[in-house]
Design a protein around this motif. Sequence first.
Motif, PDB file in Angstrom:
ATOM      1  N   LYS A   1       1.854  -0.976  -5.862  1.00  0.00           N
ATOM      2  CA  LYS A   1       1.370   0.365  -6.195  1.00  0.00           C
ATOM      3  C   LYS A   1       0.378   0.862  -5.157  1.00  0.00           C
ATOM      4  O   LYS A   1       0.431   2.018  -4.725  1.00  0.00           O
ATOM      5  CB  LYS A   1       0.699   0.337  -7.577  1.00  0.00           C
ATOM      6  N   ALA A   2      -0.539  -0.003  -4.770  1.00  0.00           N
ATOM      7  CA  ALA A   2      -1.581   0.374  -3.814  1.00  0.00           C
ATOM      8  C   ALA A   2      -2.017  -0.869  -3.048  1.00  0.00           C
ATOM      9  O   ALA A   2      -1.760  -2.000  -3.469  1.00  0.00           O
ATOM     10  CB  ALA A   2      -2.774   1.015  -4.524  1.00  0.00           C
ATOM     11  N   VAL A   3      -2.685  -0.645  -1.914  1.00  0.00           N
ATOM     12  CA  VAL A   3      -3.150  -1.758  -1.069  1.00  0.00           C
ATOM     13  C   VAL A   3      -4.556  -1.451  -0.569  1.00  0.00           C
ATOM     14  O   VAL A   3      -4.836  -0.337  -0.112  1.00  0.00           O
ATOM     15  CB  VAL A   3      -2.230  -1.978   0.144  1.00  0.00           C
ATOM     16  N   PHE A   4      -5.421  -2.452  -0.618  1.00  0.00           N
ATOM     17  CA  PHE A   4      -6.757  -2.360  -0.033  1.00  0.00           C
ATOM     18  C   PHE A   4      -6.941  -3.524   0.938  1.00  0.00           C
ATOM     19  O   PHE A   4      -6.805  -4.691   0.563  1.00  0.00           O
ATOM     20  CB  PHE A   4      -7.844  -2.422  -1.102  1.00  0.00           C
ATOM     21  N   ILE A   5      -7.242  -3.184   2.188  1.00  0.00           N
ATOM     22  CA  ILE A   5      -7.569  -4.194   3.188  1.00  0.00           C
ATOM     23  C   ILE A   5      -9.082  -4.390   3.194  1.00  0.00           C
ATOM     24  O   ILE A   5      -9.834  -3.414   3.291  1.00  0.00           O
ATOM     25  CB  ILE A   5      -7.106  -3.751   4.584  1.00  0.00           C
TER      26      ILE A   5
ATOM     27  N   GLY B   1      -9.194   5.768   2.581  1.00  0.00           N
ATOM     28  CA  GLY B   1      -7.747   5.615   2.503  1.00  0.00           C
ATOM     29  C   GLY B   1      -7.081   6.906   2.099  1.00  0.00           C
ATOM     30  O   GLY B   1      -7.717   7.963   2.011  1.00  0.00           O
ATOM     31  N   VAL B   2      -5.789   6.811   1.832  1.00  0.00           N
ATOM     32  CA  VAL B   2      -5.010   8.017   1.559  1.00  0.00           C
ATOM     33  C   VAL B   2      -3.771   7.658   0.746  1.00  0.00           C
ATOM     34  O   VAL B   2      -3.260   6.539   0.830  1.00  0.00           O
ATOM     35  CB  VAL B   2      -4.600   8.701   2.890  1.00  0.00           C
TER      36      VAL B   2
ATOM     37  N   ALA C   1       0.873   4.506  -3.529  1.00  0.00           N
ATOM     38  CA  ALA C   1      -0.002   5.491  -4.159  1.00  0.00           C
ATOM     39  C   ALA C   1      -1.353   5.539  -3.461  1.00  0.00           C
ATOM     40  O   ALA C   1      -2.039   6.564  -3.507  1.00  0.00           O
ATOM     41  CB  ALA C   1      -0.190   5.166  -5.636  1.00  0.00           C
ATOM     42  N   PHE C   2      -1.728   4.446  -2.804  1.00  0.00           N
ATOM     43  CA  PHE C   2      -2.962   4.450  -2.022  1.00  0.00           C
ATOM     44  C   PHE C   2      -2.875   3.350  -0.983  1.00  0.00           C
ATOM     45  O   PHE C   2      -2.543   2.200  -1.294  1.00  0.00           O
ATOM     46  CB  PHE C   2      -4.191   4.235  -2.903  1.00  0.00           C
ATOM     47  N   ALA C   3      -3.166   3.698   0.267  1.00  0.00           N
ATOM     48  CA  ALA C   3      -3.261   2.740   1.362  1.00  0.00           C
ATOM     49  C   ALA C   3      -4.672   2.860   1.911  1.00  0.00           C
ATOM     50  O   ALA C   3      -5.033   3.896   2.471  1.00  0.00           O
ATOM     51  CB  ALA C   3      -2.235   3.054   2.449  1.00  0.00           C
TER      52      ALA C   3
END
Length: 537
Positions: free
Chosen positions: A190-194, A109-110, A228-230
């Motif tokens: 804030k951030a996402v995790f798939i 991710g980024v 902040a993070f995808a």
Amino acid sequence: MKQFSILWLAAAALAANLGDVSGDRMRAHVKYLASDQLEGRGVGTRGEKLATEYIAAQFASAGAKTAGENGTFFQRVPMVGAATEPSATLTAIAKNQPVSFRWLDDYVGVSELQEATDQFDAEGIFVGHGIVAPEFHWDDFKGVDVKGKVLVLFTNEPPSDDPKFFGGRALTYYGRWTYKYEEAARHGAKAVFIIHTTPTAGYGFDVVRSSWSGEDPQLKLAGQPALAFAGWFTRDAGEKLLAMSGHHVDDMLQAANSRDFRPVPLGLHLRGNTPTKIRKIESRNVVSMVPGSDAKLKSEAVVFTAHWDHLGIGPAVNGDSIYNGAVDNATGCAILIEMARAWAALPEKPRRSAIFVAVTAEEAGLRGSEYYADHPVLPLGKTALNLNFDAFPPFGRTKDVEVTGAERTTVWPTVQEVARRMHIAIKPDAHPEQGHFYRSDHFALAHSGVPAFSINLGTDYEGKPPGYGEKIFEEYNEKHYHQPSDEYHDDWDFGGMQEVAQFALQIATAVANQDTLPTWNVGDEFLAAREKSFGRK
């Protein structure tokens, strides 16, 4: 009936000049654009400079006019390159017990904040598919405040066989990973995790890793919310994370598919440190125009698009680190160049103008076409149609074509008539569940109201046994998509690409000669944007 006859006289005039669409020239374009010399055509690299200069030179040779900035073929696209450093760390903590995840092996991710240092430490919450779709009475958030939280979710959308509910088998934009991040940012996450699974994504994690492990070319932030993070977890890493709160991937996916789903606090914190290499990128779209012949209507245009970029140089696979992108999308660029040549060669031009755009950063999420939609050469309300070309297996002619989305527009009768005259069958999308309509550059213009769709080869190849087309699609998707092995081969047959160009040109010239501008059909999701582009409420 009278106007239709006039349109087909114009189409016949075009057909007389279709010798200018050459499969042999397409071969030369693909061979060069996919060569190692261009180093995978990464955005903001030497490969970009070589690719865009080549396409501009071909437009000039074709006789098309400059339509970029300052009398050039180039439209500058200001971007920021963000690349996660290999030292990135991620830890989940539950009941004071930490579990670490490894960069590239467990997650990728980024950061979207476009800053060199980025850290987050926040509560994790599972939000199903992360969808808010009022027209389907669906809300995965159910009013839960997720501001400042780390969201865990699945890509794709609730399964359906009802075309009136999330498009039935066909994936809608709600199912795309781009939507997931956008919606989460709108909610203040804030951030996402798939959590990746091959069925929900439509491709393996190796595609995700190759696409997300390098630099991400992002349009410069202009006040919009950003994460902040995808990122993405592998299925195994997702299983490990969910197990920390007593859950499992399959059970959570089943729960996410229910309308009654409510967000599930995971009882853990996710702590990430994402050092990011940031650089300014001045990328560019390559834009040319062939003016129309009508004094009034030449201020309107048909737009053709194809993306020139691929993944550049990345992790080596079998000793090869150049992601050449021959099928994806040197082939589409070759078609674009040859159509510009054919249009410019017409002794009598259609009434409307034609604009040819080779766009940047499709692989990063349609960013070059998104920029063009925001900064069009001619206003979107005067853009008659966008035809897009992306990834053609060059294995000969097919007896059919795919034009998914054309049936949603008033151009549909024209498309059907051209297919009938060329003795080509129109086949439905063979893989509607993969959401191709929302994955290529026409979507950026459709989203802004322009009638737009991609034209693709079908699967019924001339001289090949039944199932051949499906077989080569599956082989490409599993072995070569977003891999260094997507390379040019001398034994490729460009006959199918040549026929697609002829098909597209006949559709486009008919539209370019119509008295009125096309639009979306009544009830379509993009009709409101089209009406707005016309200056209507």
